[in-house]
Design an enzyme around this catalytic site. Sequence first.
Site, PDB file in Angstrom:
ATOM      1  N   HIS A  36       0.844  -1.195   0.000  1.00 21.24           N
ATOM      2  CA  HIS A  36       0.000   0.000   0.000  1.00 21.24           C
ATOM      3  C   HIS A  36       0.882   1.248   0.000  1.00 21.24           C
ATOM      4  O   HIS A  36       1.207   1.786   1.065  1.00 21.24           O
ATOM      5  CB  HIS A  36      -0.913   0.003   1.225  1.00 21.24           C
ATOM      6  CG  HIS A  36      -1.853  -1.162   1.284  1.00 21.24           C
ATOM      7  ND1 HIS A  36      -1.444  -2.436   1.603  1.00 21.24           N
ATOM      8  CD2 HIS A  36      -3.193  -1.237   1.046  1.00 21.24           C
ATOM      9  CE1 HIS A  36      -2.479  -3.250   1.572  1.00 21.24           C
ATOM     10  NE2 HIS A  36      -3.552  -2.554   1.241  1.00 21.24           N
TER      11      HIS A  36
ATOM     12  N   HIS B  66      -3.894   3.327  -3.523  1.00 27.21           N
ATOM     13  CA  HIS B  66      -4.117   2.861  -2.149  1.00 27.21           C
ATOM     14  C   HIS B  66      -3.461   1.507  -1.899  1.00 27.21           C
ATOM     15  O   HIS B  66      -2.672   1.363  -0.967  1.00 27.21           O
ATOM     16  CB  HIS B  66      -5.618   2.757  -1.848  1.00 27.21           C
ATOM     17  CG  HIS B  66      -5.922   2.190  -0.493  1.00 27.21           C
ATOM     18  ND1 HIS B  66      -6.138   2.985   0.610  1.00 27.21           N
ATOM     19  CD2 HIS B  66      -6.028   0.907  -0.048  1.00 27.21           C
ATOM     20  CE1 HIS B  66      -6.366   2.216   1.666  1.00 27.21           C
ATOM     21  NE2 HIS B  66      -6.308   0.942   1.286  1.00 27.21           N
TER      22      HIS B  66
ATOM     23  N   GLU C 262     -17.721  -3.692  24.612  1.00 26.14           N
ATOM     24  CA  GLU C 262     -16.960  -4.936  24.739  1.00 26.14           C
ATOM     25  C   GLU C 262     -15.714  -4.949  23.858  1.00 26.14           C
ATOM     26  O   GLU C 262     -14.625  -5.345  24.304  1.00 26.14           O
ATOM     27  CB  GLU C 262     -17.847  -6.143  24.396  1.00 26.14           C
ATOM     28  CG  GLU C 262     -18.974  -6.399  25.361  1.00 26.14           C
ATOM     29  CD  GLU C 262     -20.250  -5.641  25.020  1.00 26.14           C
ATOM     30  OE1 GLU C 262     -21.265  -5.847  25.707  1.00 26.14           O
ATOM     31  OE2 GLU C 262     -20.217  -4.833  24.057  1.00 26.14           O
TER      32      GLU C 262
ATOM     33  N   HIS D 173     -29.192 -14.809  24.808  1.00 25.00           N
ATOM     34  CA  HIS D 173     -28.227 -14.717  25.898  1.00 25.00           C
ATOM     35  C   HIS D 173     -27.667 -16.085  26.301  1.00 25.00           C
ATOM     36  O   HIS D 173     -26.992 -16.192  27.323  1.00 25.00           O
ATOM     37  CB  HIS D 173     -28.866 -14.043  27.116  1.00 25.00           C
ATOM     38  CG  HIS D 173     -28.999 -12.559  26.963  1.00 25.00           C
ATOM     39  ND1 HIS D 173     -29.719 -11.975  25.941  1.00 25.00           N
ATOM     40  CD2 HIS D 173     -28.483 -11.528  27.696  1.00 25.00           C
ATOM     41  CE1 HIS D 173     -29.654 -10.654  26.053  1.00 25.00           C
ATOM     42  NE2 HIS D 173     -28.913 -10.359  27.100  1.00 25.00           N
TER      43      HIS D 173
END
Length: 658
Positions: free
Chosen positions: A24, A259, A408, A470
């Site tokens: 890159h 890129h 999280e 859950h």
Amino acid sequence: MSNLSVNAIRFLGIDAINKANSGHPGVVMGAAPMAYSLFTKQLHINPAQPNWINRDRFILSAGHGSMLLYALLHLSGFEDVSMDEIKSFRQWGSKTPGHPEFGHTAGIDATTGPLGQGISTATGFAQAERFLAAKYNREGYNIFDHYTYVICGDGDLMEGVSSEAASYAGLQKLDKLVVLYDSNDINLDGETKDSFTESVRDRYNAYGWHTALVENGTDLEAIHAAIETAKASGKPSLIEVKTVIGYGSPNKQGTNAVHGAPLGADETASTRQALGWDYEPFEIPEQVYADFKEHVADRGASAYQAWTKLVADYKEAHPELAAEVEAIIDGRDPVEVTPADFPALENGFSQATRNSSQDALNVVAAKLPTFLGGSADLAHSNMTYIKTDGLQDDANRLNRNIQFGVREFAMGTILNGMALHGGLRVYGGTFFVFSDYVKAAVRLSALQGLPVTYVFTHDSIAVGEDGPTHEPVEHLAGLRAMPNLNVFRPADARETQAAWYLAVTSEKTPTALVLTRQNLTVEDGTDFDKVAKGAYVVYENAADFDTILIATGSEVNLAVSAAKELASQGEKIRVVSMPSTDVFDKQDAAYKEEILPNAVRRRVAVEMGASQNWYKYVGLDGAVLGIDTFGASAPAPKVLAEYGFTVENLVKVVRNLK
């Protein structure tokens, strides 16, 4: 001189990427000026002491631009990054892999590449520095006193984890975190106007950051001035630096064509002409090396020498603290946690392993002053609270409970940064079903060899009423598939103590503790010391047994109860607790044969999770009592009965085996 050095960075990148035919170049060419300014005017690093704990940290969050970092390390004098290694970019066995890898190449402070994780990990570095400074610095003795710098791109700031971490960093006022945003309006698919249009600086202002704009990314003085202002702001800082991707390439600059693909011979020749670079590929003028030696290596060596003198004086002035600091400098815990620190437990004691975990965690916290962590807004469900401490924030820097909020993924990356910094043992918790949110960070914990401890509670369908959203099913199998991660699902409080001991004495492997909400009885066969083997015998009613039950976690109680029922019916049976398949798999063949004799083919594995990874232990002759569908919402006893996790059904499963 500075222009020559900036172009040297650019062409080392261009030439290495061309030779590899992969890489890159755009970010290397566009961000070279800001990187040069940062390295030569700000960063305190010592190439001769790459692991100096008080060095400034540099995180290339835009890890795809790795040749930018390798060029800087080479020019600065890091021995690992020789010109031969530059020429071996992206090749097998080289020190210059496609993305920067911590532990593989000296001078790399963090593994980056998955966008967003670099800037988020940097937040952890800044928090680690703040805690250690508060803990050990004394008037006139700033032993821990450094900055964490980041170069990131648009892609990093699109990723949600960077937003999570930035919100957290602003709240914590982590003022030694400085981010340079390579703002070039281009991403891989085209222009950012098609996918990313908000005002980043306004967003970061709202997070509580200091922000600034450098309109010309080649203006070294403006970049330097912006960094100086940022360091004095009292806040984490984001400096947007407007750059041109692929700067200097006549036909590709400012487009996504530069890129992620080499310039090629023709465009490279045109770029050499455009930038006035009259040197052969991989040829660097001696004055460039001299520039970096003076402004990076020599400046860093002087800073290191002054610091070592400070540490020597500190040892005289504060000998007790200095003993802990010396351990940290050497890469050791300041205090050793031992098995004797954990209290003996009576058989028959009943407690959820999440509660047992909190007890064990607090044993560690009482012994080890550099042990800290928290939870993603679930501390009182995960039981991750250090009872002697309050919450850590800017006004209470010594407290060891960290409130990560419902973030999280950021929690995992911040823990990684704290572990990478050195000097700390860290942990973080959430519900096991939400380990999916943090899994990409867990993967980088494992890849980098970081002994982070993840506390995952509410581990099965025994959650009950909360239902399938859950109730973890596939999560154990997924984490066990990850290299260099030790997953422990302890059967009771005794095994939980052992799992914590192994976690906080691990050197290069992270640990996932998978824990129950429901109470489990301490079995008379569980053994603290044997947990270190990953699996061992907890019950056996005959030396000539012909049946083996293998279980983990809450199912060990179930397996022992079923085995006793089968024994009353004349069966000869062994029960094996396997708290960690990962650890057991590392044992030698003799131990594996001792625990699971090959001649005994009548085997049943019992676990409230996906069955797929258990067939390696039970074989085609055996059976698995597992779960290969989603869970359900009902009181836990009803759910367990419907899914067959009862003594009666397990006895039936065994009886059905030939």
